[in-house]
Design a protein around this motif. Structure first.
Motif, PDB file in Angstrom:
ATOM      1  N   LYS A 102      31.700 -51.808  -3.062  1.00 30.22           N
ATOM      2  CA  LYS A 102      33.057 -51.710  -2.508  1.00 30.22           C
ATOM      3  C   LYS A 102      33.784 -53.046  -2.601  1.00 30.22           C
ATOM      4  CE  LYS A 102      33.861 -51.634   1.923  1.00 30.22           C
ATOM      5  NZ  LYS A 102      33.985 -51.260   3.362  1.00 30.22           N
ATOM      6  N   LYS A 103      33.064 -54.124  -2.373  1.00 27.42           N
ATOM      7  CA  LYS A 103      33.664 -55.459  -2.459  1.00 27.42           C
ATOM      8  C   LYS A 103      34.166 -55.729  -3.875  1.00 27.42           C
ATOM      9  CE  LYS A 103      32.661 -60.326  -1.442  1.00 27.42           C
ATOM     10  NZ  LYS A 103      31.621 -61.282  -0.972  1.00 27.42           N
ATOM     11  N   LYS A 104      33.360 -55.344  -4.864  1.00 29.66           N
ATOM     12  CA  LYS A 104      33.782 -55.528  -6.256  1.00 29.66           C
ATOM     13  C   LYS A 104      34.983 -54.638  -6.574  1.00 29.66           C
ATOM     14  CE  LYS A 104      30.767 -55.903  -9.632  1.00 29.66           C
ATOM     15  NZ  LYS A 104      29.758 -55.554 -10.688  1.00 29.66           N
ATOM     16  N   ALA A 105      34.949 -53.391  -6.098  1.00 35.68           N
ATOM     17  CA  ALA A 105      36.053 -52.462  -6.348  1.00 35.68           C
ATOM     18  C   ALA A 105      37.353 -52.993  -5.753  1.00 35.68           C
ATOM     19  CB  ALA A 105      35.722 -51.092  -5.759  1.00 35.68           C
ATOM     20  N   THR A 106      37.269 -53.523  -4.546  1.00 32.93           N
ATOM     21  CA  THR A 106      38.458 -54.069  -3.893  1.00 32.93           C
ATOM     22  C   THR A 106      38.997 -55.272  -4.659  1.00 32.93           C
ATOM     23  OG1 THR A 106      37.633 -53.333  -1.744  1.00 32.93           O
ATOM     24  CG2 THR A 106      39.359 -55.002  -1.734  1.00 32.93           C
ATOM     25  N   ALA A 107      38.089 -56.112  -5.143  1.00 30.21           N
ATOM     26  CA  ALA A 107      38.517 -57.278  -5.926  1.00 30.21           C
ATOM     27  C   ALA A 107      39.229 -56.842  -7.199  1.00 30.21           C
ATOM     28  CB  ALA A 107      37.303 -58.142  -6.267  1.00 30.21           C
ATOM     29  N   TYR A 108      38.704 -55.813  -7.861  1.00 24.80           N
ATOM     30  CA  TYR A 108      39.358 -55.292  -9.064  1.00 24.80           C
ATOM     31  C   TYR A 108      40.782 -54.841  -8.757  1.00 24.80           C
ATOM     32  CZ  TYR A 108      35.022 -55.099 -11.865  1.00 24.80           C
ATOM     33  OH  TYR A 108      33.900 -55.408 -12.584  1.00 24.80           O
ATOM     34  N   MET A 109      40.951 -54.096  -7.669  1.00 27.18           N
ATOM     35  CA  MET A 109      42.273 -53.555  -7.353  1.00 27.18           C
ATOM     36  C   MET A 109      43.241 -54.643  -6.895  1.00 27.18           C
ATOM     37  SD  MET A 109      41.593 -49.789  -5.718  1.00 27.18           S
ATOM     38  CE  MET A 109      40.170 -50.170  -4.703  1.00 27.18           C
ATOM     39  N   ASN A 110      42.720 -55.653  -6.228  1.00 29.97           N
ATOM     40  CA  ASN A 110      43.588 -56.723  -5.736  1.00 29.97           C
ATOM     41  C   ASN A 110      44.135 -57.608  -6.846  1.00 29.97           C
ATOM     42  OD1 ASN A 110      43.476 -55.997  -3.058  1.00 29.97           O
ATOM     43  ND2 ASN A 110      41.748 -57.329  -2.571  1.00 29.97           N
ATOM     44  N   ARG A 111      43.458 -57.628  -8.000  1.00 31.15           N
ATOM     45  CA  ARG A 111      43.941 -58.481  -9.086  1.00 31.15           C
ATOM     46  C   ARG A 111      44.528 -57.688 -10.253  1.00 31.15           C
ATOM     47  NH1 ARG A 111      37.821 -60.124 -10.868  1.00 31.15           N
ATOM     48  NH2 ARG A 111      37.603 -58.752 -12.693  1.00 31.15           N
ATOM     49  N   ASN A 112      44.494 -56.359 -10.168  1.00 31.93           N
ATOM     50  CA  ASN A 112      44.995 -55.525 -11.255  1.00 31.93           C
ATOM     51  C   ASN A 112      46.512 -55.410 -11.191  1.00 31.93           C
ATOM     52  OD1 ASN A 112      45.552 -52.273 -12.018  1.00 31.93           O
ATOM     53  ND2 ASN A 112      44.404 -53.468 -13.502  1.00 31.93           N
ATOM     54  N   SER A 113      47.183 -55.603 -12.312  1.00 36.62           N
ATOM     55  CA  SER A 113      48.645 -55.638 -12.333  1.00 36.62           C
ATOM     56  C   SER A 113      49.292 -54.326 -11.886  1.00 36.62           C
ATOM     57  CB  SER A 113      49.136 -56.019 -13.736  1.00 36.62           C
ATOM     58  OG  SER A 113      50.541 -55.979 -13.802  1.00 36.62           O
ATOM     59  N   PRO A 114      48.905 -53.164 -12.434  1.00 34.73           N
ATOM     60  CA  PRO A 114      49.554 -51.926 -11.993  1.00 34.73           C
ATOM     61  C   PRO A 114      49.349 -51.627 -10.511  1.00 34.73           C
ATOM     62  CG  PRO A 114      48.422 -51.571 -14.068  1.00 34.73           C
ATOM     63  CD  PRO A 114      47.997 -52.917 -13.576  1.00 34.73           C
TER      64      PRO A 114
END
Length: 686
Positions: A102-114
């Motif tokens: 979940k921590k990795k998933a959140t990091a992905y979403m927090n830095r993803n442009s869209p």
């Protein structure tokens, strides 16, 4: 019959009279029923009550919008479903692993442009790139862009309404917003599809007007996509003198009344609510009826996104953008050339499988932006190289994509091991089964098409007048899917996915039934479960003779009662019977032609492994929805109690403590002597 509300709480499921709510709009119903912050509500408006084909179901400010689900509830006289939460909590099987993923998933979403753009401006931020890419619906999809579109963009509405988050909870993306109009009233900011279809598609560029219509549709309970598409068709039909209507592109006059009439099935609104396909069949204008298989098209013009055109044509429920979303790669990210057929069938096939899996996981599809694009191998590959690979080596590009975060989250929550390729295969199975059901009802290649507007007519904003070369992509898509020339899944494809037609040679013309078969492989696990069920069945038979607790539980079961415990689909099973003489008997692995009074099924082999390797008790397996019961639930509870006692008799305490909900306090005589007698009788079979 009187209308009802369905109430679900920790006391059970109850029906309550809803006569006082009938006729009430969906928003007011929610306000009236929501007396607890943890209370969730699904409600219909007048459109659902009137069984309007484009009626939706409302939950907060979110909607089950497409396909007329609101009409289904209305047909059952069901006004609302209320779930009062708080009594139960979902606990991951592996909490540490879940937190890590979940921590990795959140990091992905927090830095993803869209996803970060959606967080700031909402999905209406799509207006900008759709407009610049020439795929914004303008005047019933006659054009693909308009200079005035910036007035209804996410950025413009953020500035005008001083928007703030108003979204699903809990959520990392936070795409939903609400804002304040000049009169001080607070409203939900419309999503992109609503803005596109009720705005530029009607020639309207006034955000206040779109907000008002969005609220009206939400209260009345009609799908904004189909509503906007129908209004656009009527306006164009009026221009072409197919209809006598006051509705005109660029004018809001009459639209509010038309929406209300559609929801209430009143006057011409009754016909409008039946959709563009029905209208065009009656009045003409099929070439500009923007629908596929009867479902109106979402707000992306396929002439500027050929992959999206293929996706619309073959989507199982019609012109749905949630079946696959190649327009993201074509227009938003610029990784695929939107005006070529190369690689499009492959990516439509991939996204259909991925989205079917994501939807089955009950997670948001917007996460796919981050989970597909943020893993290192994609994120740090230069864009031009990534685009070339996707365009010219699509199969290899997909092999390099890492969407394993979905399967890792699934495994952490359920304890069932699954890699990303198994997950995608499951998505493939879901999609193919949907197609199988469609072909059973007569859907064929002729239905996998687009309106002539997109096949023969260019956009007003496109000097090259591109149209969608659908047939060039369709054959390749069928081959990837394993369909025949008519779009029917082949017997080989179905066997590969674990689905089989009883008589595949008739192409569904006469025999329309189908069933699941057991997927190949995993023979060691199946053998282990078969042996365990055989031994547990014989042990249950033995325990009924030697243990007082098991005897007492079986006394409550009537003579002649037969039940089974097995693995779906078509996996190992054990069948037990209490004979007319009152003797408990292990029948075998099959019922022998006699009917069963109770069927207890473990949903899949991996769940059975958890249960029979004693990683999970029967009670926990039921609580985690790994088992289904067909028959009398109280009897099933009795069987679960018997299974727990048999496990205590069979297993050492250290193992049995894991297998049962609560380890009992028994006398040494009962436990040890009983164990010996059960083992002897189980092995010898008496």
């Amino acid at each position: 019959e009187n209308p009802v509300n369905l109430i679900i709480d920790d006391q059970g499921v109850n029906f309550e009279d809803a006569s006082s709510f009938w006729g009430m709009d969906a928003e007011k119903v929610q306000e009236s029923l929501k007396n607890d912050k943890k209370c969730g509500i699904l409600a219909i408006g007048p459109a659902g009550e009137n069984r309007v084909p484009i009626a939706n179901i409302r939950s907060g400010d979110r909607f089950l919008g497409r396909g007329g689900m609101g009409a289904v509830m209305g047909s059952k006289n069901l006004k609302a479903i209320v779930a009062k939460g708080g009594a139960y909590e979902i606990v991951p099987k592996d909490p540490d692993r879940f937190d890590k993923v979940k921590k990795k998933a959140t990091a992905y979403m927090n830095r993803n442009s869209p996803t970060t753009t959606y967080r700031k401006f909402g999905t209406s931020s799509n207006v900008d790139w759709c407009n610049s890419g020439g795929i914004l619906p303008v005047n019933n999809f006659q054009g693909g862009s308009n200079k005035s579109a910036e007035k209804v963009s996410g950025k413009a509405m953020q500035e005008q309404y001083e928007t703030r988050h108003h979204t699903c909870k809990p959520c990392t993306i936070l795409c939903g917003h609400k804002g304040t109009l000049e009169d001080g009233s607070v409203h939900a900011v419309p999503e992109y599809e609503t803005v596109g279809l009720l705005g530029p598609n009607l020639g309207i560029y006034d955000p206040d007007q779109i907000v008002v219509w969005n609220d009206l549709c939400g209260c009345l309970g009609v799908d904004t996509i189909s509503t906007g598409a129908v209004l656009g068709w009527v306006m164009e039909a009026g221009e072409k003198r197919l209809l006598d209507t006051p509705l005109r592109f660029g004018s809001p006059e009459g639209v509010t009344e038309a929406i209300s009439n559609m929801a209430h099935g009143k006057d011409f609104g009754q016909e409008m609510a039946r959709g563009t396909r029905w209208l065009s069949e009656k009045y003409g204008g099929k070439d500009f009826a923007v629908q596929v298989k009867g479902l109106e098209m979402a707000a992306y013009d396929p002439r500027g996104s050929w992959g999206q055109g293929l996706s619309y044509a073959v989507a199982n429920r019609g012109a749905c953008h949630l079946s696959a979303y190649p327009t993201g790669l074509e227009v938003l990210f610029g990784l695929l050339n939107p005006y070529t057929t190369r690689a499009k069938p492959r990516f439509v096939y991939f996204f259909e499988n991925l989205y079917a899996a994501i939807n089955s996981l009950q997670t948001c599809q917007f996460t796919s932006y981050a989970y597909v694009l943020e893993p290192p191998i994609v994120k740090y590959t230069p864009k031009f190289m990534l685009g070339l690979t996707m365009q010219y080596l699509p199969a290899e590009a997909i092999m390099l994509m890492d969407v394993s975060i979905y399967s890792k989250l699934f495994s952490a929550v359920t304890g069932i091991r699954m890699c990303q390729w198994e997950m995608l295969k499951a998505g493939n199975r879901v999609h193919t089964l949907e197609r199988l059901m469609n072909t059973r009802e007569g859907i064929r290649r002729k239905d996998d098409t687009l309106p002539e507007r997109f096949l023969k007519e260019g956009r007003s904003c496109d000097e090259a007048h591109h149209t969608v070369p659908l047939n060039e992509m369709l054959e390749d898509y069928y081959k990837l899917r394993g369909y025949d020339h008519q779009g029917i899944p082949s017997a080989k494809t179905l066997r590969k996915l674990g689905i089989e037609i009883k008589d595949p040679g008739d192409s569904f013309k006469e025999n329309k039934d189908f069933r699941f078969i057991v997927p190949k492989g995993k023979w060691m696990k199946r053998s282990y479960i078969s042996i365990m069920l055989w031994f547990v069945g014989r042990a249950m038979q033995a325990a009924a003779k030697v243990d007082k607790g098991v005897k007492k539980e079986f006394e409550s079961i009537p003579a002649g009662f037969r039940f089974s415990l097995g693995v779906s689909p078509g996996g190992p099973a054990m069948v037990m019977e209490k004979t007319a003489a009152g003797r408990v008997k292990y029948v075998g692995s099959k019922p022998g032609g006699k009917p069963l009074d109770l069927k207890m099924k473990i949903k899949h082999l991996e769940g059975a492994i958890l249960l029979f390797t004693f990683q999970e008790s029967t009670a926990i397996a039921v609580a985690r929805d790994r088992m289904v019961v067909e028959g009398d639930v109280p009897r099933a509870c009795t069987v679960v109690r018997i299974l727990d006692m048999v496990e205590v008799l069979l297993l050492p305490r250290i193992v049995a403590s894991l297998a049962v909900k609560r380890y009992p306090v028994w006398s040494p005589f009962r436990k040890h002597l009983g164990r010996c007698m059960v083992y002897v009788r189980a092995v010898l079979g008496f």
